[in-house]
Design a protein around this motif. Structure first.
Motif, PDB file in Angstrom:
ATOM      1  N   ASP A  90     -35.540 -15.347 -43.827  1.00 45.54           N
ATOM      2  CA  ASP A  90     -35.616 -15.963 -42.501  1.00 45.54           C
ATOM      3  C   ASP A  90     -35.196 -17.430 -42.549  1.00 45.54           C
ATOM      4  OD1 ASP A  90     -36.543 -13.585 -41.495  1.00 45.54           O
ATOM      5  OD2 ASP A  90     -38.638 -14.210 -41.354  1.00 45.54           O
ATOM      6  N   LEU A  91     -35.608 -18.135 -43.597  1.00 43.87           N
ATOM      7  CA  LEU A  91     -35.220 -19.535 -43.733  1.00 43.87           C
ATOM      8  C   LEU A  91     -33.700 -19.658 -43.828  1.00 43.87           C
ATOM      9  CD1 LEU A  91     -36.060 -22.508 -44.138  1.00 43.87           C
ATOM     10  CD2 LEU A  91     -36.142 -22.048 -46.592  1.00 43.87           C
ATOM     11  N   MET A  92     -33.072 -18.772 -44.580  1.00 45.31           N
ATOM     12  CA  MET A  92     -31.619 -18.810 -44.695  1.00 45.31           C
ATOM     13  C   MET A  92     -30.954 -18.655 -43.334  1.00 45.31           C
ATOM     14  SD  MET A  92     -29.091 -16.343 -46.941  1.00 45.31           S
ATOM     15  CE  MET A  92     -29.217 -17.242 -48.491  1.00 45.31           C
ATOM     16  N   LEU A  93     -31.424 -17.714 -42.516  1.00 43.73           N
ATOM     17  CA  LEU A  93     -30.832 -17.505 -41.200  1.00 43.73           C
ATOM     18  C   LEU A  93     -31.063 -18.697 -40.285  1.00 43.73           C
ATOM     19  CD1 LEU A  93     -31.646 -13.744 -40.463  1.00 43.73           C
ATOM     20  CD2 LEU A  93     -29.543 -14.733 -41.407  1.00 43.73           C
ATOM     21  N   GLU A 100     -24.377 -24.383 -37.656  1.00 47.17           N
ATOM     22  CA  GLU A 100     -23.270 -24.293 -36.705  1.00 47.17           C
ATOM     23  C   GLU A 100     -23.189 -25.555 -35.846  1.00 47.17           C
ATOM     24  OE1 GLU A 100     -21.746 -20.133 -35.604  1.00 47.17           O
ATOM     25  OE2 GLU A 100     -23.812 -20.222 -34.835  1.00 47.17           O
ATOM     26  N   LYS A 101     -24.342 -26.190 -35.636  1.00 52.69           N
ATOM     27  CA  LYS A 101     -24.361 -27.448 -34.872  1.00 52.69           C
ATOM     28  C   LYS A 101     -24.225 -28.665 -35.770  1.00 52.69           C
ATOM     29  CE  LYS A 101     -28.341 -26.111 -33.222  1.00 52.69           C
ATOM     30  NZ  LYS A 101     -29.653 -26.092 -32.516  1.00 52.69           N
ATOM     31  N   SER A 102     -24.852 -28.629 -36.929  1.00 52.61           N
ATOM     32  CA  SER A 102     -24.896 -29.804 -37.800  1.00 52.61           C
ATOM     33  C   SER A 102     -23.694 -29.934 -38.726  1.00 52.61           C
ATOM     34  CB  SER A 102     -26.162 -29.760 -38.653  1.00 52.61           C
ATOM     35  OG  SER A 102     -26.118 -28.643 -39.531  1.00 52.61           O
ATOM     36  N   PHE A 127     -22.486 -16.003 -37.888  1.00 54.00           N
ATOM     37  CA  PHE A 127     -22.429 -17.419 -37.490  1.00 54.00           C
ATOM     38  C   PHE A 127     -20.991 -17.897 -37.647  1.00 54.00           C
ATOM     39  CE2 PHE A 127     -26.600 -16.586 -39.471  1.00 54.00           C
ATOM     40  CZ  PHE A 127     -27.446 -16.852 -38.410  1.00 54.00           C
ATOM     41  N   PRO A 128     -20.149 -17.718 -36.634  1.00 56.66           N
ATOM     42  CA  PRO A 128     -18.710 -17.979 -36.768  1.00 56.66           C
ATOM     43  C   PRO A 128     -18.351 -19.410 -37.180  1.00 56.66           C
ATOM     44  CG  PRO A 128     -19.158 -16.714 -34.779  1.00 56.66           C
ATOM     45  CD  PRO A 128     -20.486 -17.145 -35.323  1.00 56.66           C
ATOM     46  N   LYS A 129     -19.188 -20.366 -36.866  1.00 61.47           N
ATOM     47  CA  LYS A 129     -18.871 -21.763 -37.201  1.00 61.47           C
ATOM     48  C   LYS A 129     -19.458 -22.191 -38.552  1.00 61.47           C
ATOM     49  CE  LYS A 129     -18.647 -23.211 -32.354  1.00 61.47           C
ATOM     50  NZ  LYS A 129     -19.230 -24.117 -31.309  1.00 61.47           N
TER      51      LYS A 129
END
Length: 259
Positions: A90-93, A100-102, A127-129
């Protein structure tokens, strides 16, 4: 960012939930504070009972997250109502979603042949980005000098923020302690079976079993030959030892730094 710990048989389990763990990691990456993260449940705590050096490794981790429900229950018994499970997969996800934002950069080290590459592909689809800058499949032994140089060169070239380690406990924790000073990376996180789960190689336990503390039983049924000895020895011993600690019959002091 100092994190309070709960003493579980002499192992300091960080008082965390997924939100606060993510915040701690974000601050470390922003300030370039090198450290390693151990996701620790009953197995890790019991390994530390017979190995003071391994106990020191857990206690000197940047974060020692409550990976199993017994760690969470221990924290709640001490009054930490906000504490919840910070499970490696869960932490990995959560970290990948934030990335993706950072723009955090990721490197995957571990797993069997092809697992790290499959993991990277599955996470890029989800997570495409996401920036996955490298993978490395180690041999089932210590790296030799040439392999170590190759890993150092690859990490130096790709400049990841987080290097995820998918080995078993205590192998992954020992690897992180030994290689954090040698690699140009801010954080290392040992997440064990997360590589197999998120690559699709191994099926995870249903959420209700995870939340009720029965994931060990699901995994035992899935891999009885590999896990029977671990669970049938560790789980009863943990209950006995933690009961003695809780009742004040025995003290388990947290080890002093030795590294």
């Amino acid at each position: 960012m100092a994190c309070e710990r709960v003493n579980v048989l002499g192992v300091g389990i960080s008082v965390l939930n997924l939100r606060t763990a993510l915040a701690a990691m974000a601050e470390a990456i922003q300030t370039r504070r090198k450290g390693y993260i151990c996701v620790t449940g009953v197995h890790g705590v019991m390994e530390a009972q017979d190995d003071v050096n391994f106990k020191d490794i857990l206690n000197q981790a940047f974060l020692c997250t409550p990976d199993g429900m017994p760690m969470v229950w221990a924290g709640k018994m001490k009054g930490h109502r906000e504490m919840s499970r910070v499970y490696g997969p869960d932490l990995m996800l959560e970290v990948c979603a934030e990335s993706e934002k950072s723009g955090w950069r990721h490197f995957f080290y571990g797993g069997g042949e092809g697992v790290a590459e499959e993991l990277a592909a599955k996470l890029r689809t989800r997570f495409p980005k996401l920036q996955v800058v490298g993978t490395f499949t180690p041999p089932f032994r210590a790296l030799n000098p040439d392999e170590e140089k190759a890993l150092q060169a690859q990490v130096a070239q790709t400049k990841p923020d987080i290097l995820w380690v998918g080995l078993s406990t205590p192998k992954q924790e020992r690897f992180m302690v030994g290689y954090l000073p040698k690699l140009e990376v801010t954080l290392m996180a040992g997440v064990g079976a997360a590589f197999d789960f998120h690559s699709g190689r191994v099926k995870q336990a249903p959420r209700w079993m995870q939340r009720s503390g029965l994931e060990w039983f699901y995994r035992l049924c899935s891999e009885p030959r590999r896990l029977a000895k671990r669970y049938f020895r560790n789980n009863p011993l943990f209950i006995l030892k933690f009961s003695a600690q809780t009742l004040g019959l025995k003290r388990y002091p947290m080890s002093q730094p030795r590294l």
